[in-house]
Design a protein around this motif. Structure first.
Motif, PDB file in Angstrom:
ATOM      1  N   THR A  16      54.855  38.625  29.692  1.00  0.00           N
ATOM      2  CA  THR A  16      55.675  39.545  30.480  1.00  0.00           C
ATOM      3  C   THR A  16      55.985  40.779  29.650  1.00  0.00           C
ATOM      4  N   GLN A  55      48.934  37.910  37.983  1.00  0.00           N
ATOM      5  CA  GLN A  55      49.945  38.877  38.390  1.00  0.00           C
ATOM      6  C   GLN A  55      49.884  39.175  39.886  1.00  0.00           C
ATOM      7  N   ASN A  56      48.657  39.360  40.392  1.00  0.00           N
ATOM      8  CA  ASN A  56      48.521  39.647  41.826  1.00  0.00           C
ATOM      9  C   ASN A  56      48.202  38.386  42.618  1.00  0.00           C
ATOM     10  N   SER A  70      56.090  40.114  38.248  1.00  0.00           N
ATOM     11  CA  SER A  70      56.292  41.558  38.209  1.00  0.00           C
ATOM     12  C   SER A  70      56.064  42.220  39.556  1.00  0.00           C
ATOM     13  N   ASN A  71      55.467  41.525  40.521  1.00  0.00           N
ATOM     14  CA  ASN A  71      55.291  42.142  41.830  1.00  0.00           C
ATOM     15  C   ASN A  71      56.406  41.799  42.809  1.00  0.00           C
ATOM     16  N   SER A  97      48.434  40.401  27.103  1.00  0.00           N
ATOM     17  CA  SER A  97      47.575  39.881  28.173  1.00  0.00           C
ATOM     18  C   SER A  97      46.197  39.511  27.640  1.00  0.00           C
ATOM     19  N   ASP A 135      50.385  35.120  33.778  1.00  0.00           N
ATOM     20  CA  ASP A 135      50.156  36.523  33.421  1.00  0.00           C
ATOM     21  C   ASP A 135      51.065  37.398  34.279  1.00  0.00           C
ATOM     22  N   GLU A 136      52.211  37.747  33.775  1.00  0.00           N
ATOM     23  CA  GLU A 136      53.195  38.569  34.484  1.00  0.00           C
ATOM     24  C   GLU A 136      53.378  38.128  35.935  1.00  0.00           C
TER      25      GLU A 136
END
Lengths: 288, 364, 283
Positions: B191, B82-83, B162-163, B43, B158-159
């Motif tokens: 990831t 990610q979020n 994943s959520n 990251s 960025d990922e």
């Protein structure tokens, strides 16, 4: 249900029990001609006190209201601007941040009554002290331009800003830290102008915090005025609502008009509070 | 024309060395996945490319331009967080239009691009809503849409998945791949999930402790891992590792440990010749073991006792005991076995890996 | 971190930060200088050749000694500490229970009550002490610490409740539900699960309440008359200003010493404090 009331009871007893009577007393007194200088029971006079306030220039209601508004509005805006700046500066980690945080918070932590004396001493020194000429010249210039007492009011304003900006800054810092860092990162990727970034992203994201900061700085601003008046032994003579009420009630013994005077602050404050709550929690738009 | 070049890239936080001497050439239109366990520096590398982290030393080029000193907004990249980083106070439309508005694009152009992106992602109906009225998958789509309206030179992810829950993750994975085929924009994707890395990447970059461990196409990384870490990280269930010793006998090299004695295939002997009487780690993937039949040479088999049976439907995973160690075997669903059953396992000779016990480098 | 050129960092970070710090801390410096300046220097004229307005060449502890020996300063310190601690304790107790009820229990008017808390702040405090003084007199509490211990919570409880309510709302319900499934009663879950998790919020509310009571002036001025029962803010101001004569040196020494406890408390908990405030608005 029962549990809720049980839990609320101690708070309710403490607050309502101790506060209800004084508030009721004040509301009732504002409708009478109560005065310690007159014997006999207080007479009910209806809304006469309020009418008198609005129409009789003896009470200096309108100039006091204008001064209050100007004072609270100006200091409020400055406090908010400084506090926000402070919060954004302290947002990033850097060496010694914890110490800076503490230093910034000191003005608010500090006993206000004592700090006032410090400020009073700084801005209105007794004639014999080292830099009193300078201060006296300043005072004269300001009083000459805005009327007697303006310098003193300005000192109170400075004091209030000094104290309030510290609190607002730490409060908003808490707000900035509550916003996920992603949201600021994304803005940095997408928005070339820091200025636009500030208005389009930072301010809206901090909205609930800003609203509460404004409310707290309003109420403390009003309280400060009255404190200062007493602390300086009535040396601050620029009439604002709080000092007028105190003067009327305690010095002139006209408790009825004094109570009425201080209650006139309630409706505008309630209005502001309502508006701020709308900001914190805007009614949800229905999806179409 | 947007290859991304990382040259001797390093990142130090106070006393933590987060990224170490990273060198990487990402080609135009390539989809590269950085994968590794948390804290491996993937990251941080991505955020340095975005300009969100300062570069301690080294150089980053995007499209032949050194961007070390460029602020993020001038790097012509778009990032999906990610979020999601959607602004709660703006509608989906405003969120997607944000980057374009900030860059003062004409209104008509903004509208067209947002509409196009919304169409591609199937979120036209959501444009007037606020983020909190959306489901996780919808938010994910908006976040992606917000990146594609920009027509950037490089996408950074960025990922991003994943959520999401497992099912949605698989679905979005396919959509991202389709999207990349359609847009043909260079993409760098971070990831920790090796399945995502394998399925999405044109090339996969495996990282650990700030170092790049291996760069290669997914099947290359899977088939010829350069060291024990990569071998264990890529592939699920993970590769089995057995500590063995190299021995001489009957004109060949053997590796042995309690309950296991295997003849080293002739073509692999050269690298192991110098390791006589030394420890080496044998690696074998669960899918490269099978119940022995008459066709399997006896010196490539071993005895095992079944411990746990995990039927997956498409196949069955067996945890078996070989000597002192437990290894996992993937077998055909038709194989009927129960706990404590004894079986004979055969190793697929060309799929056996050997790793140096000390350096953990592959002895290929 | 944004990638910026060095000068930018100076202009937009260090310079404003320094300005802020100087502005915030100068008054304290001024108090310190005044407290340790000998009287002769304190009252010297501006144009005097040897005048050093911003520092002193002859620091002295005379004022501090005076303060400790000739006034009841240590006594005031203890009074203030006692009153602030007890009223903070009462307010926290009430605030915890009420905040929990408003945040977690579903009952009609929960929202209205939450708002009503704010309304208590609308009443201007200017004249409230007159009727409050009546109450104090009727209960014969005048000139005792209880006069203050009972009145301070009126303005502390609303704030504590509001802050803790916000904090409780940020704690996931599952934590408490899990405890109740595992056999705790609602009150047990509250005391053993929720309160410990809410420690940052509780600390932050406690610090806030402690500071407010430590600094309170009007009630302390009106309800307490004996010098040996006064609190620091009132004592310092009323005993060191006689008519128009200000004992500046002692005043400033008292001001500095009197706020040491509060500053100490803050220095330990400032991070908690910020964390606690965060919760209060998120909810």
């Amino acid at each position: 249900m029962v549990a809720a009331w049980l839990l609320l009871a101690p708070a309710a007893v403490m607050v309502a029990g101790v506060l209800a009577y004084p508030v009721a007393w004040e509301a009732w007194t504002s409708l009478t001609d109560l005065s310690p200088q007159r014997s006999g029971p207080a007479r009910f006079v209806g809304l006469r006190n309020y009418v008198e306030l609005a129409t009789n220039p003896v009470y200096r209601f309108w100039p006091a209201a204008a001064a209050t508004l100007a004072f609270v509005g100006l200091t409020g805006a400055v406090k908010l601007a400084l506090g926000l700046g402070l919060a954004l500066l302290l947002q990033r980690p850097f060496r010694g941040r914890a110490l800076v945080l503490l230093a910034v918070f000191l003005p608010w932590v500090y006993p206000a009554s004592v700090a006032v004396i410090g400020w009073y001493w700084t801005l209105n020194p007794p004639l014999v002290t080292s830099y009193s000429r300078l201060a006296a010249d300043l005072k004269q210039a300001v009083d000459g331009a805005f009327g007697s007492g303006a310098w003193a009011l300005a000192s109170v304003g400075l004091f209030n800003v000094w104290r309030g900006a510290a609190f607002t800054g730490v409060f908003l810092l808490a707000g900035v830290q509550a916003v996920p860092a992603d949201l600021f990162d994304y803005a940095r990727l997408e928005c070339p102008s820091p200025w636009r970034r500030f208005w389009f992203v930072t301010v809206p994201l901090l909205r609930p915090f800003l609203a509460l900061a404004v409310f707290l700085s309003l109420t403390t601003g009003l309280a400060d005025l009255a404190n200062v008046w007493m602390l300086t032994g009535g040396r601050v003579v620029f009439p604002v609502l709080g000092t007028e009420a105190y003067w009327l009630g305690v010095q002139a013994g006209q408790l009825g008009p004094a109570a009425a005077l201080s209650l006139t602050l309630v409706p505008p404050l309630a209005l502001v509070l309502w508006a701020l709550f709308r900001l914190v929690d805007p009614p949800e738009e229905r999806p179409r | 024309m947007a290859q991304v070049v990382l040259k001797d890239l390093n990142k130090m936080y106070d006393d933590v060395h987060a990224v170490k001497d990273v060198n990487l050439n990402i080609l135009d239109k390539e989809f590269v996945v950085l994968v590794g366990p948390s804290g491996c520096g993937k990251s941080t590398t991505l955020r340095m490319i975005a300009g969100l982290e300062e570069i301690t030393s080294g150089e980053i080029q995007i499209g032949n331009r050194v961007v070390n000193d460029l602020p993020p907004k001038d790097r012509d990249i778009a990032m999906v967080f990610q979020n999601y980083a959607l602004y709660p106070h703006m509608t989906v439309y405003d969120n997607m239009a944000f980057g374009l508005k900030m860059r003062k694009f004409p209104k008509a152009e903004i509208q067209k691009r947002v509409q196009d992106a919304a169409e591609i992602l199937g979120i036209q109906e959501l444009l007037k809503r606020k983020p909190r009225q959306l489901s996780g998958g919808q938010r994910q789509r908006v976040a992606v849409g917000r990146a594609i309206v920009r027509h950037p030179q490089v996408f950074l992810f960025d990922e991003p998945l994943s959520n999401l829950d497992a099912k949605l993750r698989v679905q979005m994975r396919v959509e991202l791949k389709r999207l990349h085929n359609r847009l043909e924009t260079t993409a760098i994707y971070v990831t920790h999930d090796q399945v995502e890395a394998m399925t999405l990447g044109d090339r996969v970059v495996v990282m650990k402790d700030g170092w790049i461990q291996q760069v290669g196409e997914p099947l290359e990384v899977y088939g010829r891992p350069r060291n024990r870490f990569v071998a264990g990280f890529i592939g699920s269930p993970a590769m089995n590792f057995i500590e063995t010793t190299v021995a001489d006998g009957a004109g060949a090299l053997w590796v042995e440990c309690a309950g296991l004695r295997l003849r080293v295939p002739a073509e692999r002997s050269a690298r192991l010749a110098g390791k006589r009487r030394q420890a080496v780690v044998l690696g074998i993937r669960p899918e490269d073991l099978h119940p022995a039949t008459g066709a399997d040479p006896v010196d490539l088999t071993c005895e095992a006792v079944v411990d746990v049976v995990e039927p997956l439907g498409s196949d069955i995973l067996l945890d078996v005991k070989v000597g002192n160690c437990v290894i996992v075997v993937r077998v055909d669903p038709s194989v009927r076995l129960r706990q404590h059953d004894k079986i004979r396992l055969a190793f697929t000779p060309e799929r056996i890996h050997f790793f140096d016990a000390k350096t953990e480098e592959s002895l290929q | 971190m944004v990638i910026e050129r060095r000068w930018k960092k100076w202009v937009f970070f260090y310079v404003p930060l320094t300005l802020f710090l100087v502005g915030m801390l100068f008054p304290f410096y001024w108090m310190l200088i005044t407290a340790i300046r000998p009287d002769a220097e304190l009252y010297r004229s501006w144009r005097n050749v040897h005048n050093t307005p911003f520092w002193t060449l002859h620091p002295t502890l005379d004022h501090v000694q005076d303060l400790l020996a000739r006034t009841m300063f240590p006594r005031w310190l203890w009074n203030t500490f006692f009153i602030a601690t007890v009223s903070t304790g009462i307010s926290l107790f009430c605030g915890l229970l009420a905040g929990y009820a408003l945040a977690r229990l579903k009952f009609p008017m929960a929202g209205t009550l939450g708002t009503a808390i704010f309304v208590t702040y609308l009443v201007p405090p200017t004249l409230l002490f007159i009727p409050l003084a009546n109450i104090i007199r009727n209960f014969q509490l005048g000139d005792t610490p209880w006069a203050l211990i009972l009145t301070y919570p009126t303005f502390l409880i609303p704030f504590c409740t509001w802050l803790l309510m916000g904090y409780f709302k940020t704690i996931p319900k599952e934590l408490e539900e899990c405890a109740r499934v595992d056999g705790a009663t609602r009150f047990g879950a509250m005391a053993r699960i929720i309160f410990p998790i809410a420690v940052p919020g509780i600390l932050s509310a406690g610090i806030f309440a402690f500071t407010l009571s430590w600094n309170e002036f009007i009630y302390a001025l009106v309800f307490i008359s004996s010098p040996e029962r006064k609190t620091v803010p009132v004592g310092v101001v009323s005993e060191l200003i006689r008519g128009d004569i200000y004992f500046w040196g002692q005043l400033m020494a008292g001001a500095l010493l009197g706020s040491v406890p509060v500053a100490l408390v803050y220095s330990f908990f400032v991070e908690y404090y910020v964390a606690g405030l965060t919760g209060s608005v998120k909810g």
